[in-house]
Write a protein that holds these residues in place. Sequence first.
Motif, PDB file in Angstrom:
ATOM      1  N   UNK A  49      -1.840  -8.434  -1.870  1.00 17.50           N
ATOM      2  CA  UNK A  49      -0.474  -8.600  -1.361  1.00 17.50           C
ATOM      3  C   UNK A  49      -0.120 -10.074  -1.313  1.00 17.50           C
ATOM      4  N   UNK A  50       1.184 -10.336  -1.363  1.00 21.08           N
ATOM      5  CA  UNK A  50       1.649 -11.713  -1.162  1.00 21.08           C
ATOM      6  C   UNK A  50       3.028 -11.661  -0.522  1.00 21.08           C
ATOM      7  N   UNK A  51       3.353 -12.702   0.261  1.00 23.76           N
ATOM      8  CA  UNK A  51       4.666 -12.753   0.921  1.00 23.76           C
ATOM      9  C   UNK A  51       5.702 -13.348  -0.019  1.00 23.76           C
ATOM     10  N   UNK A  52       6.957 -13.035   0.281  1.00 24.81           N
ATOM     11  CA  UNK A  52       8.078 -13.539  -0.503  1.00 24.81           C
ATOM     12  C   UNK A  52       9.232 -13.837   0.446  1.00 24.81           C
ATOM     13  N   UNK A  53       9.938 -14.946   0.172  1.00 27.85           N
ATOM     14  CA  UNK A  53      11.126 -15.256   0.956  1.00 27.85           C
ATOM     15  C   UNK A  53      12.351 -14.746   0.224  1.00 27.85           C
ATOM     16  N   UNK A  54      13.228 -15.649  -0.167  1.00 27.47           N
ATOM     17  CA  UNK A  54      14.438 -15.233  -0.895  1.00 27.47           C
ATOM     18  C   UNK A  54      14.254 -15.380  -2.410  1.00 27.47           C
ATOM     19  N   UNK A  55      13.013 -15.592  -2.845  1.00 26.23           N
ATOM     20  CA  UNK A  55      12.735 -15.724  -4.276  1.00 26.23           C
ATOM     21  C   UNK A  55      13.403 -16.947  -4.879  1.00 26.23           C
ATOM     22  N   UNK A  56      13.538 -18.008  -4.081  1.00 20.61           N
ATOM     23  CA  UNK A  56      14.262 -19.186  -4.539  1.00 20.61           C
ATOM     24  C   UNK A  56      13.402 -20.130  -5.371  1.00 20.61           C
ATOM     25  N   UNK A  57      12.082 -20.019  -5.260  1.00 27.11           N
ATOM     26  CA  UNK A  57      11.264 -20.864  -6.126  1.00 27.11           C
ATOM     27  C   UNK A  57      11.335 -20.271  -7.533  1.00 27.11           C
ATOM     28  N   UNK A  58      11.079 -21.118  -8.507  1.00 29.14           N
ATOM     29  CA  UNK A  58      11.442 -20.749  -9.878  1.00 29.14           C
ATOM     30  C   UNK A  58      10.364 -19.965 -10.630  1.00 29.14           C
ATOM     31  N   UNK A  59       9.120 -20.133 -10.227  1.00 32.85           N
ATOM     32  CA  UNK A  59       8.023 -19.580 -11.018  1.00 32.85           C
ATOM     33  C   UNK A  59       7.596 -18.203 -10.546  1.00 32.85           C
ATOM     34  N   UNK A  60       6.288 -17.918 -10.697  1.00 33.58           N
ATOM     35  CA  UNK A  60       5.777 -16.580 -10.389  1.00 33.58           C
ATOM     36  C   UNK A  60       4.939 -16.552  -9.113  1.00 33.58           C
ATOM     37  N   UNK A  61       5.169 -17.530  -8.220  1.00 34.87           N
ATOM     38  CA  UNK A  61       4.345 -17.638  -7.012  1.00 34.87           C
ATOM     39  C   UNK A  61       4.605 -16.515  -6.019  1.00 34.87           C
ATOM     40  N   UNK A  62       5.814 -15.942  -6.040  1.00 30.51           N
ATOM     41  CA  UNK A  62       6.146 -14.881  -5.067  1.00 30.51           C
ATOM     42  C   UNK A  62       6.142 -13.514  -5.751  1.00 30.51           C
ATOM     43  N   UNK A  63       5.336 -13.377  -6.798  1.00 32.02           N
ATOM     44  CA  UNK A  63       5.197 -12.107  -7.526  1.00 32.02           C
ATOM     45  C   UNK A  63       3.745 -11.649  -7.455  1.00 32.02           C
ATOM     46  N   UNK A  64       3.537 -10.338  -7.629  1.00 33.59           N
ATOM     47  CA  UNK A  64       2.172  -9.810  -7.596  1.00 33.59           C
ATOM     48  C   UNK A  64       2.120  -8.531  -8.437  1.00 33.59           C
ATOM     49  N   UNK A  65       1.896  -8.700  -9.725  1.00 36.31           N
ATOM     50  CA  UNK A  65       1.949  -7.565 -10.664  1.00 36.31           C
ATOM     51  C   UNK A  65       0.991  -6.450 -10.239  1.00 36.31           C
ATOM     52  N   UNK A  66       1.537  -5.260 -10.041  1.00 33.54           N
ATOM     53  CA  UNK A  66       0.708  -4.099  -9.705  1.00 33.54           C
ATOM     54  C   UNK A  66       0.282  -4.051  -8.252  1.00 33.54           C
ATOM     55  N   UNK A  67       0.632  -5.060  -7.477  1.00 35.50           N
ATOM     56  CA  UNK A  67       0.224  -5.106  -6.069  1.00 35.50           C
ATOM     57  C   UNK A  67       1.419  -5.034  -5.138  1.00 35.50           C
ATOM     58  N   UNK A  68       1.205  -5.448  -3.895  1.00 32.12           N
ATOM     59  CA  UNK A  68       2.263  -5.403  -2.882  1.00 32.12           C
ATOM     60  C   UNK A  68       2.911  -6.774  -2.739  1.00 32.12           C
ATOM     61  N   UNK A  69       4.229  -6.771  -2.592  1.00 31.23           N
ATOM     62  CA  UNK A  69       4.950  -8.005  -2.242  1.00 31.23           C
ATOM     63  C   UNK A  69       5.704  -7.725  -0.947  1.00 31.23           C
ATOM     64  N   UNK A  70       5.493  -8.575   0.054  1.00 24.56           N
ATOM     65  CA  UNK A  70       6.186  -8.411   1.334  1.00 24.56           C
ATOM     66  C   UNK A  70       7.428  -9.287   1.345  1.00 24.56           C
ATOM     67  N   UNK A  71       8.588  -8.660   1.290  1.00 23.98           N
ATOM     68  CA  UNK A  71       9.865  -9.375   1.377  1.00 23.98           C
ATOM     69  C   UNK A  71      10.133  -9.623   2.866  1.00 23.98           C
ATOM     70  N   UNK A  72      10.111 -10.902   3.256  1.00 22.62           N
ATOM     71  CA  UNK A  72      10.176 -11.244   4.686  1.00 22.62           C
ATOM     72  C   UNK A  72      11.601 -11.444   5.194  1.00 22.62           C
TER      73      UNK A  72
END
Length: 413
Positions: A49-72
């Motif tokens: 799992x990984x946390x995510x804010x508003x997805x404002x950063x440009x790369x793939x740091x707030x992504x997690x292919x096949x896993x969980x993403x926590x939209x905070x």
Amino acid sequence: MAVEPLLADDDFVPLTGSGRTAPSLALLARPRTAAEAAGAVLARGSRGAVARGRGRSCGDAAQNAGGTVLDLTALDRIRGLDAAAGLVVCEAGTELGALARALLPYGLHPRAGGGGWTAGGTVASGYGNGVEAFELLGADGRSRTVRRGEPLFDATVGGLGLTGVVLAVTLALRPVETAYLRERSVRFRDVDALLAHWTAPGAVPEPYARARVEPAGRGRAVLTAAAPVPYAGLPRGHRARRAPLAPPSFPGPWAGGLRPLPGLARARAVPAYGRGPRAGFVRYRCAVPEGREEALRGLLALLAGRRSPARGARHARVERVYADGAGPLAFPVRGWCLTVEVPAGARGLGRFLDVLDERVAEAGGRVCLAEDARLRPALLPVMYPRLDAFRGLRAALDPRSVFRSDLARRLGL
Ligand SMILES: Cc1cc2nc3c(=O)[nH]c(=O)nc-3n(C[C@H](O)[C@H](O)[C@H](O)COP(=O)(O)OP(=O)(O)OC[C@H]3O[C@@H](n4cnc5c(N)ncnc54)[C@H](O)[C@@H]3O)c2cc1C
């Protein structure tokens, strides 16, 4: 033959950063409370799992292919204000710009600044200025308070969500007398003139200053600096003179400590820009140390080159950075920060950015990982020499690597 869409599950959604490149599918959880966030971490699958804010950063740091993403972003309450200590505590999904607008009537402004990004994302992307403490949810589903000065604080500031989920942040405030900044713009005929201005003996630090440099031609530059306007500096007859900003008045005897902000439980965020049909772009953000100005000039010259894929960019942005970041993955380097946005489809972009990476690494600089989706792993330890310290701390904290992201897998973090 029937063709099945390559979706792991209907609940999986495609996610990208604000650059809209490199999408991946993840199970999106949107916790509304700390307990729900802990539940989502404990219920994650084998892809972590990984946390995510508003997805404002440009790369793939707030992504997690096949896993969980926590939209905070549903965790956006302002827990309280300690006006005597000059601190505010807000949940991690609070948009910093909205927080700044909410506090302004009280003559207070977060030292961390204000923008369309979240408090938690700001911490995880490496901006620790004005952050005094945070609540961090660990892989075991338990949360703890982490204060400035602790190793875990430094590792989390810039740790890209890989040390845990930030649930709430304590931010230092500064008093402001008005809601206004006075802007001043100075034009320079080229980058040399701009750098000479910034590095002149006795030049006063300008924390709000940034320059736009034209990538083509001679590299003309416009430096914009801003300074808060004191009440006495408002023009006579200005409407803000009639309604001076005032600290909040709390009912009952005032003994300090954290108090709810009168009538305000949430800071209202404005819709994120860039959600419309916009072509994908790459934001290249790098740091170059002080004293290596020739490397910065070289990078700008490459951007301006006749066959540069970045020639189409409207401008490159140069900022003066006055202090190093503390943590092993902190991006800020005392010196210079250069940012340019280039259409993702520009011809030869990948190879071109590889060349920029090499120049940045040779100069002792680094690329900003929160904006990156393409750096070659071999350059990572060169740019971030304390990488092993980060890996060691992460291994002790989260031996099963519960917290993972596309970026972490791509770079072997
Ligand atoms: C002074 C300052 C100047 C800035 N300048 C710019 C600028 O010019 N342009 C620009 O676009 N951005 C700028 N930023 C924003 C910054 O670079 C990041 O892009 C932004 O803070 C992250 O946005 P986000 O909150 O949407 O997080 P996301 O983009 O969603 O996530 C970014 C990273 O943070 C992690 N993360 C998010 N929330 C949490 C959490 N609660 N717990 C743990 N990890 C989390 C994610 O896993 C990911 O690794 C600036 C920020 C500051 C403070």
